[in-house]
Design an enzyme around this catalytic site. Structure first.
Site, PDB file in Angstrom:
ATOM      1  N   GLU B 757       0.724  -1.512  -0.033  1.00 41.95           N
ATOM      2  CA  GLU B 757      -0.008  -0.033  -0.050  1.00 41.95           C
ATOM      3  C   GLU B 757       1.007   1.156   0.067  1.00 41.95           C
ATOM      4  O   GLU B 757       0.763   2.259   0.738  1.00 41.95           O
ATOM      5  CB  GLU B 757      -0.900   0.184   1.114  1.00 41.95           C
ATOM      6  CG  GLU B 757      -2.006  -0.997   1.034  1.00 41.95           C
ATOM      7  CD  GLU B 757      -2.850  -0.669   0.191  1.00 41.95           C
ATOM      8  OE1 GLU B 757      -3.373   0.524  -0.008  1.00 41.95           O
ATOM      9  OE2 GLU B 757      -3.644  -1.647  -0.443  1.00 41.95           O
ATOM     10  N   ASP B 758       1.702   1.305  -0.911  1.00 43.67           N
ATOM     11  CA  ASP B 758       2.650   2.667  -1.169  1.00 43.67           C
ATOM     12  C   ASP B 758       3.554   2.759  -0.031  1.00 43.67           C
ATOM     13  O   ASP B 758       3.976   3.920  -0.029  1.00 43.67           O
ATOM     14  CB  ASP B 758       1.746   3.828  -1.326  1.00 43.67           C
ATOM     15  CG  ASP B 758       1.137   3.779  -2.711  1.00 43.67           C
ATOM     16  OD1 ASP B 758       1.489   3.143  -3.420  1.00 43.67           O
ATOM     17  OD2 ASP B 758      -0.209   4.156  -2.807  1.00 43.67           O
ATOM     18  N   ALA B 759       3.836   1.967   0.946  1.00 38.45           N
ATOM     19  CA  ALA B 759       4.736   2.377   1.875  1.00 38.45           C
ATOM     20  C   ALA B 759       6.123   2.038   1.465  1.00 38.45           C
ATOM     21  O   ALA B 759       6.255   1.458   0.262  1.00 38.45           O
ATOM     22  CB  ALA B 759       4.585   1.362   3.100  1.00 38.45           C
ATOM     23  N   GLY B 916       3.591   8.205  -0.028  1.00 36.61           N
ATOM     24  CA  GLY B 916       3.483   6.756   0.762  1.00 36.61           C
ATOM     25  C   GLY B 916       4.323   7.204   2.134  1.00 36.61           C
ATOM     26  O   GLY B 916       5.009   8.112   2.232  1.00 36.61           O
ATOM     27  N   ARG B 948      -1.045   3.430 -11.476  1.00 42.53           N
ATOM     28  CA  ARG B 948      -0.963   4.950 -11.433  1.00 42.53           C
ATOM     29  C   ARG B 948      -0.388   5.420 -12.721  1.00 42.53           C
ATOM     30  O   ARG B 948      -0.690   6.617 -13.148  1.00 42.53           O
ATOM     31  CB  ARG B 948      -0.034   5.344 -10.542  1.00 42.53           C
ATOM     32  CG  ARG B 948      -0.506   5.463  -9.052  1.00 42.53           C
ATOM     33  CD  ARG B 948      -1.118   4.169  -8.425  1.00 42.53           C
ATOM     34  NE  ARG B 948      -1.712   4.120  -6.985  1.00 42.53           N
ATOM     35  CZ  ARG B 948      -0.706   4.218  -6.022  1.00 42.53           C
ATOM     36  NH1 ARG B 948       0.621   4.378  -6.133  1.00 42.53           N
ATOM     37  NH2 ARG B 948      -1.569   3.984  -4.917  1.00 42.53           N
TER      38      ARG B 948
END
Lengths: 382, 1153
Positions: B757-759, B916, B948
């Site tokens: 999740e974009d971390a 993120g 994206r």
């Protein structure tokens, strides 16, 4: 290593493995398996066979023993230094498992102690660089001193000559309209310890004023530092001062390891790469050879004149291969002709020391650390 | 232009044509030159300068006389007005020069006196003498930074530095009481223009918003049930338009039809209206006016003095289409105007294409600070005049006067000063004269980041309310091209409504109309007065409309337009006058009004650019400026309407013989914020929009004077870098000098699972070495207050460790260690929570009689201010400033600094809208490393890419990687590949290969954990990463027990008040559904507001507990017989009692379970 130790012990006991007997034919792996076992194939899509086969019985079904043998290791293992200077070194380490090579790398990065500035006592700082940032910058300056001569400063210890190095920095920009660049050269070693007095003590006790360190003797009286004053890596910009700005501080360096903070890492970086092996799977002649030579930016290939006037491509400098994969990029036929490989047990190791210890010493130290670890495991298990 | 073209055609040098085409002239250099002369905030500055130099004089000239009502011979006349240098009076008559930095630090208003020259008469009945006074200050005008009144005007970098100012700061804002305020650009529908739209009912209407100096009105002609009506505020009902025409003297229907045009279709459309008029029995002007009279809104306080017929007439004259002036009761221009309106409406009915678009940028005007301030000033000036007049009359009406009236002494200074200051600081524009009540016109200039600041001054705020659920005004308009940034708009409710100016946009200011009008007549415009209705619309003749006013018609419109343009190009008329031939409406529109957006374009003759190599060379050598290009007719400004007459080619080599203009650089269609994005044209468009919002939150350097500023909150990056992959915009606006991010080596791979999740997974060693470190500074202030009884606070030397007070104790010395002997915290000291930063004491009695004698120590109570930081945060006192505030109190400000290192949960973002949080921090030895020993700083999960579609980010990685290997900054300007302002991927790949990398940027990596190579090639290289201002440290919050609200005894709300975490409605629903009743009981009552009540089982009311008798007693039954004790939420008890107070008796019925 412990494995091979036990092997030796076993032999000493008179127990001999059947596979070890001289008259037992040592079965060889078929070439395709051998390739998979010993080489990483760097194809266009992805590297293949990157992992190592550890299990001793991996090839038992075809009668090949895959166990690691101490004498094999002793026979095959070698180290060749290719480049060595004060600051960096490159050497080949052959005949060892990647995990062991990696262990050395990890130890070098994170577990070899050095001295680094940990505490900064700032008496005055009127420069634009904030105190914390200045302290952080000081912390990252490599100190050229053998950390083995010092002890760790644990929490309850008082800083003394055995665990602390004190530096002083006192600069002021006196010239109007000029900027003064403060470099690490300006850090001066205080062998007698801190010169700053503890303010609270100075008021009450009439006895000798207490400073922030309690050195029993001057460090330069110690034989190690007698003719060899402690210095830091020169010409590192610490700060820039405008007219009238001043920095007065004391920096206390202590021993630590890279795991806690990167400033204690004795190496700038340290890494290895596996030996490149470039194999031409078919003869490449004539124009194609030219093309191949042109393709490689690292100049791996050379053209060989054959007797009959033909030209043939050869792999002249496989070590130069940077794995840009240019030679196998253009279509499947090139991928078939050229095979880029990495030898799994041949490591080209590079150590870039920060200056505290020469790189070769660093490596031997790393070996010692690994040894200690193994011993710890053995003693804890037994 | 036709003949011009022919001429150039005959001059063609055939040899030159035969020669191979040279590469197109690089016109890029024009952009920095444009920004040099016009600047990013030039529109604000121009507008304010126009106000300060011209408009203010006009306003004063229009209201230059104050005449006493009692003695008309006594008057005061303003001869001249100007704005002086920014100064401040220091009380005792000393005037001190102001600099903006000084105002920021000492909470002053950066303002300059408004000086007037006056002449006035003195004396009484018999003799009057005329006297003069020069340089009388009538108030103080807040000065826009960098405007012509500002001390920074025309200063070079050194001088700016000496004034404590950042040379990269754009200016264009005001400093009001120490805070920087921007007047947002206001977007409005154009005034005085006919706009045809359909209303909510689907009726077609033509509306004109008239605005003159005297009146503002809105006239709407609407088509309803095939008949046309006039809607005007002053009329209660819709008026058939034919009646209006008749009332204006067009009694003959034929005349009306002729005026509209003889096309039978128009006649047919008009027929129902004519019939209606006839059916109402209205045939003459008199009848029409009488009819209108009946429809005039009866105002409650309407005085009966104005004659009946006068009322309708005066409305028609002054309110109806107020922009068309009626001179000597000649209504003909108004009739023609109405006829044109009707004609346009009918055209729209017949042909839907003729409909106007409200959202079309050409129909919009931008109101800038100068205009807004001038509105305010005009109002205040008039107020001041009436005030003076009132005072003068007051003085004169008194019989016994000792001295003759001196008008100049009556001029009040604070009406204008206070009025302007209040409006600018609150943002409320209340101009009663124009019935204008607008809120939120100014905003505090956010100094979160340099880009944020720039973004603020280019922002355009809409006039619509944001809540409307319409998509039209929010949609991207094709006419925005080059004028408004297509990317930069906020998300959420203001999406598409709030816009930003593009890089090269210019907003016009008003220009003198008179000369232009006479020029038009000179160039063959036939005057309206001399034309019959019939002639108006003869084919091939075009109406000439100047600023919404119909001047007349022209038989050769193209020629007329060309001549006008030619005159403009040689500089005979203003460069911002627009000439627009509307073929559809058969009109030539000439506009010179302010607020139009326009942009410069290179003029091309027959598709050949007028700018040649030697021109650009002259520019580079400094022999030419941008204005020379305009003056020589090489470049001109086109507004949105005139763009419709131009064929603009993007590049010189794309030009065809029809091309009239060539773009200077395509990347200038983007604004400042979008200009930072490398390769934005490769990204999915919303990503660019997200980045525009995020760039404003990125930490970095704010200005060169950032460490001298005293902002309430300041976020700085410790080691900011300039991006490896730059764009031209970045260089133009100075983002390379005040960067807000760092070039991080990013490996796009999956690692450890803490990157979902974009971390982002971060390398601990990188953090150790300073990556992402930031400084947060907060301002704390204290005031050494003076009180009305002549007492004041005092600041005391703090008690030290060995000091002992009378009681033999010294409790507070530890909390005051950081104080200097003057009682104020010393810079450089580490401040911990609950430390005192100022040891202040206040007198106990502050009111009443002035105390003359010195106060004793016992008359003071300590009012120390303590630092309330979170535990474990080690903050440092960065700076302390002392200054006097406006009430002459000593004001002490502290900047408290906290240096932070990134931690898990801090927010980062690349320049492609990919934000993120830091998911985990991993030791360097566990990180993968490449064949060259490169270890990434962060690891990003590849799942961020497919959905994206931020291809620009991938190219940025490649470009930066090539940049670091070859030592040249690579470029990624928008649409820059053809003109060489963006590197092509092919070229980048070649560079990569040359330096031994794979052409696709994927490296062979070894795992740091196992030591074996990774089973994939990893896309790795530097990407510019921004650290955003959202940090866990400021957000994390938990509490066990803590403060409660007094009223309900429930836990407080919010982190700032150390509040509880609420089990909300939905959480409660879950627990109910699960059946965890005891948990609900515990959460909602026991942990919240339990309260023990005494309930009377007999009457069901609440009783009380008598501590003496140790029993509960019911106050209504007067006994304690049937009392039960139970637990209740305090809020419930409160409800019961509040209901009782409203005469509702809730009774509790208790039963055993």
């Amino acid at each position: 290593m412990s494995d091979s130790d036990s092997e030796v012990m076993a032999e000493a006991d008179g127990f001999v493995s059947a596979l070890n007997m001289p008259d037992v034919p040592s079965a060889k792996l078929p070439p395709h398996l051998e390739l998979r076992k010993t080489r990483v194939l760097c194809n266009v899509d992805a590297p293949h066979n990157t992992d190592t086969v550890q299990y001793s019985g991996a090839y038992a079904s075809i009668g090949v023993d895959n166990s690691l043998r101490f004498d094999d290791f002793c026979n095959n293992f070698r180290v060749e230094v290719t480049r060595l200077s004060h600051e960096d070194m490159e050497f080949d380490m052959v005949g060892i498992d990647p995990s062991i090579a990696n262990a050395f790398r990890r130890i070098l990065l994170a577990e070899l102690p050095t001295m680094a500035i940990e505490k900064v006592l700032i008496a005055n700082n009127t420069s634009v660089v904030q105190d914390e940032v200045l302290a952080h910058r000081l912390g990252l300056i490599p100190i050229k001193v053998d950390p083995r001569l010092f002890d760790y400063l644990s929490e309850n210890d008082t800083p003394n000559e055995k665990n602390t190095i004190v530096f002083k920095l006192h600069v002021r920009c006196e010239e109007k309209g000029q900027r003064l660049t403060v470099t690490s050269n300006e850090l001066t070693w205080l062998p007698k310890g801190s010169e700053f007095l503890k303010t609270s003590e100075s008021l009450t006790s009439t006895s000798k004023a207490e400073t922030y360190t309690s050195f029993t003797c001057s460090q330069d009286s110690l034989p190690e530092f007698g003719g060899n004053p402690i210095s830091v890596y020169p010409d590192i910009t610490i700060d820039k001062l405008g007219f009238g700005q001043e920095i007065e501080l004391e920096a206390h360096a202590v021993k630590g390891v890279g795991k806690t903070h990167a400033k204690w890492s004795p190496v700038a970086t340290c890494w290895y790469r596996m030996l490149p092996e470039v194999v031409l799977t078919e003869e490449i002649e004539g124009k194609k050879a030219e093309v191949l030579k042109q393709k490689c930016p690292a100049n791996v290939f050379e053209i060989e004149d054959l007797a009959d006037g033909r030209k043939r491509a050869t792999v002249a400098r496989p070590r130069a291969c940077t794995l840009c994969r240019e030679c196998i990029k253009d279509g499947e036929d090139w991928e078939k002709r050229v095979s880029l490989r990495r030898v799994k047990d041949h490591f080209m190791f590079t150590i870039e020391s920060t200056g505290a210890l020469p790189p070769e010493v660093l490596f031997t130290e790393a070996v010692k650390v690994l040894e200690d670890k193994c011993e710890l495991v053995i003693s804890d298990l037994s | 232009m036709e003949d011009l073209r022919n001429k150039s055609h005959s001059d063609v040098d055939y040899q030159k044509i035969a020669a191979p085409i040279k590469s197109a002239v690089d016109k890029f250099q024009l952009v920095p030159e444009f920004l040099k002369v016009r600047g990013l905030v030039k529109q604000h500055l121009d507008s304010f300068n126009y106000f300060a130099n011209t408009e203010i004089k006009k306003i004063v000239r229009a209201n230059d006389k104050i005449v006493s009502n009692i003695d008309p011979n006594l008057y005061l006349r303003f001869k001249d007005v100007r704005i002086g240098n920014p100064t401040v009076a220091m009380g005792d008559g000393v005037v001190e020069d102001l600099s903006p930095q000084k105002c920021r630090l000492t909470d002053m208003t950066y303002a300059a006196p408004i000086l007037v020259d006056v002449e006035y008469t003195k004396g009484s009945h018999g003799g009057y003498s005329l006297s003069e006074k020069n340089d009388v200050a009538i108030g103080r005008m807040p000065v826009m930074l960098r405007s012509c009144c500002c001390v920074l005007f025309g200063k070079d970098e050194d001088e700016l530095a000496r004034l404590g100012e950042c040379p990269l700061d754009p200016g264009g804002y005001f400093i009001i009481k120490g805070t920087e305020k921007v007047i947002l650009i206001q977007e409005q529908l154009s005034k005085n223009r006919i706009i045809i739209v359909t209303d909510k009912k689907g009726n077609i209407n033509a509306s004109v918003t008239s605005s003159t100096e005297a009146t503002k009105s809105k006239t709407v002609v609407v088509m309803e049930k095939e008949k046309m009506y006039l809607q005007l505020n002053q009329f209660a009902k819709n008026i058939p338009i034919m009646i209006v025409m008749k009332a204006m003297g067009m009694e003959s229907d034929q005349e009306v039809v002729q005026m509209i045009g003889r096309d039978p279709r128009y006649g047919a459309l008009l027929l129902p209206s004519i019939e209606e008029c006839a059916s109402l029995g209205i045939f003459t002007q008199q009848q029409a006016l009488e009819f209108l009279e009946g429809k005039v809104k009866k105002l409650p306080y309407a005085n009966l003095l104005t004659g009946k017929a006068g009322r309708a007439m005066s409305i028609l004259r002054d309110v109806f289409l107020a922009n068309v002036r009626v001179i000597k009761n000649n209504f003909r221009p108004k009739c023609i105007y109405v006829a044109v309106m009707l004609r346009r409406m009918m055209e729209a009915i017949l042909n839907k294409d003729a409909m106007d678009d409200k959202d079309y940028v050409g129909n919009k005007r931008l109101e800038l600070s100068g205009q807004l301030i001038s509105l305010l000033f005009e109002d205040l000036f008039k107020t001041m005049i009436s005030e003076v007049q009132k005072q003068a009359d007051n003085v004169l009406s008194k019989r016994s006067r000792s001295s003759p009236l001196d008008f100049s002494m009556l001029l009040p200074r604070d009406i204008i000063t206070v009025g302007l200051e209040r409006a600018l600081s609150t943002g409320n524009w209340d101009v009663k004269r124009f019935r204008m009540h607008r809120k939120g016109m100014t905003q505090v200039l956010a100094r979160l980041s340099f880009i944020g600041t720039l973004g603020y001054v280019t922002r355009i705020s809409p006039q619509f309310e944001k809540s409307r659920k319409v998509s039209g005004p929010r949609a991207l308009q094709p006419s925005q091209w080059g004028m408004l940034c297509p990317c930069d708009t906020p998300e959420g409710e203001a999406c598409g409504l709030v816009k930003n100016l593009a890089l090269m946009t210019h907003v016009t200011t008003d220009q003198e109309e008179g000369p232009l009008i006479s020029l038009c007549y000179c160039l063959g415009v036939e005057d309206l007065e001399l034309l019959s209705g019939e002639e108006l619309h003869t084919p091939n003749s075009f109406l000439v409309i100047f600023n919404g006013l119909i001047l007349g018609k022209h038989r050769r419109p193209q020629r007329f337009a060309n001549t006008m343009r030619k005159l403009r190009r040689i500089g005979r008329i203003g460069e911002f006058v627009s000439v627009f031939v509307n073929e559809k409406q058969l009109c030539v529109y000439i506009a010179s009004d302010g607020g139009r957006v326009c942009r410069p374009l290179v003029i091309a003759d027959k598709g050949i650019s007028r700018i040649k190599e030697h021109h650009m060379k002259g520019l580079l050598d400094g022999a030419r400026t941008f204005d020379d290009f305009v003056r020589e007719g090489l470049v001109e400004y086109l507004d949105v309407n005139e763009e419709n007459n131009a064929l603009i080619s993007l590049y010189e080599w794309e030009a065809t013989p029809e091309t009239t203009h060539i773009e200077i650089e395509p990347f200038t269609i983007l604004g400042v914020c979008a200009g930072l994005i490398p390769f934005p044209h490769h990204n999915q468009s919303p990503r660019n929009t997200y980045q525009c919002a995020m760039g404003k939150q990125a930490m970095g350097n704010i200005a060169y004077n950032q460490l001298l500023r005293m902002d309430t909150l300041l976020y700085l990056l410790v080691y900011p870098q300039r991006p490896l992959l730059t764009t031209r915009t970045i260089e133009l606006i100075g983002y390379d000098k005040l960067g807000a991010g760092q070039n991080a080596t990013v490996a796009v791979m999956s690692y450890s699972g803490y990157d979902i999740e974009d971390a982002i997974v971060m390398n601990k060693s990188s953090l150790d070495r300073g990556f992402g470190h930031c400084i947060v500074m907060k301002k704390y202030s204290a005031i050494n207050q003076k009180y009305e009884n002549k007492t004041s606070d005092r600041i005391l030397r703090p008690p030290r460790k060995d000091d002992i007070n009378k009681k033999g104790e010294n409790p507070d010395w530890e909390r005051m260690q950081i104080l200097d002997n003057d009682g104020i915290a010393a810079p450089g000291e580490i401040i911990r929570p609950n430390d005192v930063y100022i040891n202040k004491e206040s007198p106990i009695i502050t009111k009443g009689e002035p105390v003359m004698v010195g106060l004793k120590d016992s008359d003071y109570k300590p009012s120390r201010q303590t630092f309330k930081g979170t535990e474990g945060e080690s903050c440092v006192v960065d700076r302390v400033t002392l200054c006097s505030d406006k009430n002459n109190n000593l004001s002490i400000k502290f900047m408290i600094r906290h240096t932070r290192r990134p931690e898990v949960g801090d927010k980062f973002s690349s320049r492609h809208g990919q934000k993120g949080v830091c998911g985990t921090i991993v030791q360097q030895e566990d990180f993968p490393f490449s064949e060259r020993g490169i270890c990434p700083d962060l690891i990003m999960n590849p799942h961020g890419f497919p959905s994206r579609m931020t291809v620009g980010k991938m190219i940025e990685l490649l470009g930066s990687k090539a940049g670091v290997s070859c030592g040249r900054f690579h470029y990624g300007s928008a649409f820059g590949e053809p003109s060489g302002h963006a590197d092509r991927v092919e070229a980048i790949s070649e560079t990569l290969v040359k330096h031994g990398f794979s052409y696709n940027g994927k490296d062979f990596l070894y795992s740091g954990i196992t030591g074996c190579p990774l089973q994939a090639y990893i896309f790795m290289g530097p990407i510019y990463y921004q650290k955003l201002k959202h940090m866990v440290l400021d957000k994390m919050h938990a509490r066990g027990s803590g403060p409660r609200v007094m009223l309900t005894r429930q836990p407080t709300e919010g982190r700032a008040r150390n509040g509880g975490l609420r089990v909300g409605e939905m959480e409660r629903d879950c627990l109910i559904a699960y059946g965890a009743s005891m948990l609900i009981y515990e959460r909602l009552m026991l942990s919240s507001d339990p309260f023990e009540v005494q309930v009377c089982r007999a009457c069901g009311l609440l009783g009380y507990y008598n501590h003496k008798l140790k029993t509960g007693i019911c106050s209504s039954c007067k006994n304690g017989d049937n009392i039960s004790t139970m637990k209740l939420p305090y809020a419930c008890k409160l409800l019961i009692q509040e209901l009782q107070s409203m005469n509702i008796v809730p009774r509790l019925k208790l039963a055993d379970l």
